[in-house]
Design a protein around this motif. Structure first.
Motif, PDB file in Angstrom:
ATOM      1  N   SER A  31       0.825  -1.209   0.000  1.00  0.00           N
ATOM      2  CA  SER A  31       0.000   0.000   0.000  1.00  0.00           C
ATOM      3  C   SER A  31       0.858   1.258   0.000  1.00  0.00           C
ATOM      4  O   SER A  31       1.888   1.319   0.675  1.00  0.00           O
ATOM      5  N   HIS A  32       0.405   2.244  -0.755  1.00  0.00           N
ATOM      6  CA  HIS A  32       1.031   3.579  -0.718  1.00  0.00           C
ATOM      7  C   HIS A  32       0.010   4.593  -0.196  1.00  0.00           C
ATOM      8  O   HIS A  32       0.069   5.788  -0.480  1.00  0.00           O
ATOM      9  N   GLY A  33      -0.968   4.034   0.569  1.00  0.00           N
ATOM     10  CA  GLY A  33      -1.986   4.888   1.160  1.00  0.00           C
ATOM     11  C   GLY A  33      -3.057   5.306   0.165  1.00  0.00           C
ATOM     12  O   GLY A  33      -3.118   4.810  -0.957  1.00  0.00           O
ATOM     13  N   HIS A  34      -3.896   6.233   0.592  1.00  0.00           N
ATOM     14  CA  HIS A  34      -4.969   6.730  -0.266  1.00  0.00           C
ATOM     15  C   HIS A  34      -4.590   8.132  -0.776  1.00  0.00           C
ATOM     16  O   HIS A  34      -4.013   8.254  -1.851  1.00  0.00           O
ATOM     17  N   LEU A  35      -4.837   9.159   0.000  1.00  0.00           N
ATOM     18  CA  LEU A  35      -4.425  10.504  -0.408  1.00  0.00           C
ATOM     19  C   LEU A  35      -2.914  10.661  -0.205  1.00  0.00           C
ATOM     20  O   LEU A  35      -2.354  10.138   0.752  1.00  0.00           O
ATOM     21  N   HIS A  36      -2.272  11.393  -1.098  1.00  0.00           N
ATOM     22  CA  HIS A  36      -0.814  11.563  -1.016  1.00  0.00           C
ATOM     23  C   HIS A  36      -0.490  12.752  -0.114  1.00  0.00           C
ATOM     24  O   HIS A  36      -0.057  13.812  -0.568  1.00  0.00           O
ATOM     25  N   GLU A  37      -0.707  12.532   1.178  1.00  0.00           N
ATOM     26  CA  GLU A  37      -0.442  13.575   2.166  1.00  0.00           C
ATOM     27  C   GLU A  37       0.448  13.036   3.274  1.00  0.00           C
ATOM     28  O   GLU A  37       0.431  11.823   3.559  1.00  0.00           O
ATOM     29  N   ASN A  38       1.231  13.920   3.896  1.00  0.00           N
ATOM     30  CA  ASN A  38       2.152  13.509   4.954  1.00  0.00           C
ATOM     31  C   ASN A  38       1.401  13.045   6.198  1.00  0.00           C
ATOM     32  O   ASN A  38       0.634  13.807   6.788  1.00  0.00           O
ATOM     33  N   TYR A  39       1.663  11.822   6.611  1.00  0.00           N
ATOM     34  CA  TYR A  39       0.959  11.257   7.763  1.00  0.00           C
ATOM     35  C   TYR A  39       1.317  11.961   9.069  1.00  0.00           C
ATOM     36  O   TYR A  39       0.489  12.038   9.976  1.00  0.00           O
ATOM     37  N   THR A  40       2.543  12.450   9.182  1.00  0.00           N
ATOM     38  CA  THR A  40       2.950  13.093  10.445  1.00  0.00           C
ATOM     39  C   THR A  40       2.154  14.359  10.728  1.00  0.00           C
ATOM     40  O   THR A  40       2.130  14.842  11.857  1.00  0.00           O
ATOM     41  N   GLU A  41       1.490  14.889   9.704  1.00  0.00           N
ATOM     42  CA  GLU A  41       0.714  16.118   9.872  1.00  0.00           C
ATOM     43  C   GLU A  41      -0.745  15.842  10.231  1.00  0.00           C
ATOM     44  O   GLU A  41      -1.542  16.772  10.361  1.00  0.00           O
TER      45      GLU A  41
END
Length: 205
Positions: A72-82
């Motif tokens: 998986s490369h996740g769903h939305l391409h946003e930084n998880y730490t944020e």
């Protein structure tokens, strides 16, 4: 239980893992897959964004049909730490559901968007049943620095157990052109290509 991101694996075998992030577009993936096949590389791991999988199901199935490992490369391409744990959990489960629905694969490996992570994120992903995969060798192919630069960055100072980062999104316009020389060089150095899961199974305790 302690969770940690995987950059490389300590192993006695001269094996490395080629990994490809796919987030958007339809032009680059097929040439990358064709290049791997023509050079008899049947082991690699593709981290697919579920937004892309939803938009390009036939291409996602092509990765599956060729026998490559899917993460998986996740769903939305946003930084998880944020984002909050709740937001991350929702994103990861959404991605898992979409990828499984299209490919039949229930992902247990994840590479966070942009490789962005910290201990909180890694622990949360671990509790969700995922191994967080980073990289040790960065091809920088997404910056399109020139084919020779990609070749050099990907095949110099590579060590057994290393994870190498490539992209098969349309932003990485030079990846497929660089791959033949990279594969030849790494093979001349004695490396064998395996999936991330296979590499993890070779870990020396």
């Amino acid at each position: 239980m302690s969770y940690e991101a995987v950059y490389n694996v300590k192993t006695r075998k001269k094996c490395i893992a080629l990994t490809f992030d796919v987030g958007w577009g339809k032009k680059v993936l097929t040439p990358v897959l064709d290049t791997l096949s023509s050079h008899h590389v049947y082991k690699a791991t593709f981290f697919l964004s579920s937004t892309w999988v939803k938009e390009r199901p036939k291409l996602a199935l092509k990765v599956k049909a060729k026998g490559y490992e899917i993460g998986s490369h996740g769903h939305l391409h946003e930084n998880y730490t944020e984002h909050t744990n709740k937001w991350i959990s929702r994103e990861v489960k959404k991605a898992e559901s979409i990828i499984k629905k299209v490919t039949g694969v229930k992902c247990r490996l994840i590479r966070t968007p942009n490789g962005d992570m910290d201990q909180r994120v890694i622990r949360l992903l671990g509790r969700l049943g995922y191994r967080t995969i980073h990289w040790k060798v960065d091809s920088f192919d997404w910056t399109n620095p020139g084919v020779e630069n990609i070749i050099r960055k990907s095949s110099t100072n590579v060590k057994p157990g290393d994870v190498i980062l490539f992209h098969a999104s349309d932003s990485a316009r030079q990846t497929a052109k660089a791959l033949p020389a990279i594969l030849r060089r790494l093979r001349r150095q004695g490396f064998r290509f395996v999936t991330i899961s296979e590499l993890l199974s070779m870990r020396v305790k």
